[in-house]
Design a protein around this motif. Structure first.
Motif, PDB file in Angstrom:
ATOM      1  N   GLU A  87      21.281   6.748  27.380  1.00  0.00           N
ATOM      2  CA  GLU A  87      22.653   6.962  27.327  1.00  0.00           C
ATOM      3  C   GLU A  87      23.258   5.226  27.757  1.00  0.00           C
ATOM      4  O   GLU A  87      23.743   4.733  27.191  1.00  0.00           O
ATOM      5  CB  GLU A  87      23.335   7.789  28.234  1.00  0.00           C
ATOM      6  N   ASN A  90      21.963   2.692  25.488  1.00  0.00           N
ATOM      7  CA  ASN A  90      22.868   2.704  24.316  1.00  0.00           C
ATOM      8  C   ASN A  90      24.161   1.889  24.486  1.00  0.00           C
ATOM      9  O   ASN A  90      24.443   1.194  23.802  1.00  0.00           O
ATOM     10  CB  ASN A  90      23.079   4.148  23.816  1.00  0.00           C
ATOM     11  N   TRP A  91      24.531   2.348  25.832  1.00  0.00           N
ATOM     12  CA  TRP A  91      25.753   1.503  26.033  1.00  0.00           C
ATOM     13  C   TRP A  91      25.654   0.079  26.369  1.00  0.00           C
ATOM     14  O   TRP A  91      26.572  -0.840  25.826  1.00  0.00           O
ATOM     15  CB  TRP A  91      26.421   2.198  27.660  1.00  0.00           C
ATOM     16  N   VAL A  93      23.403  -1.922  24.745  1.00  0.00           N
ATOM     17  CA  VAL A  93      23.035  -2.235  23.384  1.00  0.00           C
ATOM     18  C   VAL A  93      24.278  -2.776  22.655  1.00  0.00           C
ATOM     19  O   VAL A  93      24.651  -3.422  22.044  1.00  0.00           O
ATOM     20  CB  VAL A  93      22.194  -1.575  22.761  1.00  0.00           C
ATOM     21  N   GLU A  94      25.303  -1.512  22.962  1.00  0.00           N
ATOM     22  CA  GLU A  94      26.472  -1.473  22.174  1.00  0.00           C
ATOM     23  C   GLU A  94      27.401  -2.533  22.899  1.00  0.00           C
ATOM     24  O   GLU A  94      28.160  -3.165  21.963  1.00  0.00           O
ATOM     25  CB  GLU A  94      27.279  -0.222  22.674  1.00  0.00           C
ATOM     26  N   ARG A  95      27.291  -2.973  24.107  1.00  0.00           N
ATOM     27  CA  ARG A  95      28.079  -3.859  24.791  1.00  0.00           C
ATOM     28  C   ARG A  95      27.531  -5.512  24.382  1.00  0.00           C
ATOM     29  O   ARG A  95      28.420  -6.289  24.092  1.00  0.00           O
ATOM     30  CB  ARG A  95      28.109  -3.662  26.162  1.00  0.00           C
ATOM     31  N   ARG A  98      21.599  -5.613  20.095  1.00  0.00           N
ATOM     32  CA  ARG A  98      20.260  -5.274  20.466  1.00  0.00           C
ATOM     33  C   ARG A  98      19.476  -6.410  21.169  1.00  0.00           C
ATOM     34  O   ARG A  98      18.183  -5.972  21.657  1.00  0.00           O
ATOM     35  CB  ARG A  98      19.642  -5.151  18.791  1.00  0.00           C
TER      36      ARG A  98
END
Length: 139
Positions: A87, A90-91, A93-95, A98
């Motif tokens: 989690e 993913n947070w 990478v979102e911010r 990649r």
């Protein structure tokens, strides 16, 4: 007079990089391990798989940059709160995109990065096999 202006401008311009480092103390957990060894192991594994945004060639676990310290503190704090490493990844990478992870997911954009080494290895084996066959025939 001109020399004084040049000297002052030079002194001011050289003084800037010295002030680039913050005088703030590092965030809690930036350089301290979590009390729970299992949580610290999860945090360390995650930190070693995340690229430092400043150093670019180091993981946040290895970097001394302030940004890396802040990211280490964030990872440790969120793991201590019970969040799963995936989690948190993913947070991040979102911010940040990649690029922050050393292990990019396989998707439409990154599949050539995963497939190309396999194709190059296969091509090298095919070329070497042909070379060895032709040298055996020539003997």
């Amino acid at each position: 007079m001109t020399r004084w202006i040049i000297a002052i401008l030079l002194a001011v311009s050289l003084h800037g990089p010295a002030d680039a480092q913050s005088r703030m103390p590092p965030a809690q957990w930036a350089n301290e391990q979590l009390p729970d060894p299992a949580q610290e192991a999860e945090a360390k594994d995650l930190m070693e798989s995340l690229r430092c945004l400043v150093c670019q060639g180091q993981s946040i676990a290895d970097s001394d940059a302030e940004m890396a310290q802040d990211m280490r503190a964030l990872v440790r704090r969120r793991i201590a709160e019970g969040e799963e490493p995936e989690e948190i990844r993913n947070w991040l990478v979102e911010r940040y995109g990649r690029w922050i992870t050393y292990d990019p997911p396989i998707d439409g954009v990154t599949w050539p990065l995963w497939l190309l080494p396999i194709l190059l290895l296969g091509g090298g084996i095919w070329l070497a096999r042909g070379r060895f066959r032709s040298s055996k025939r020539g003997s």
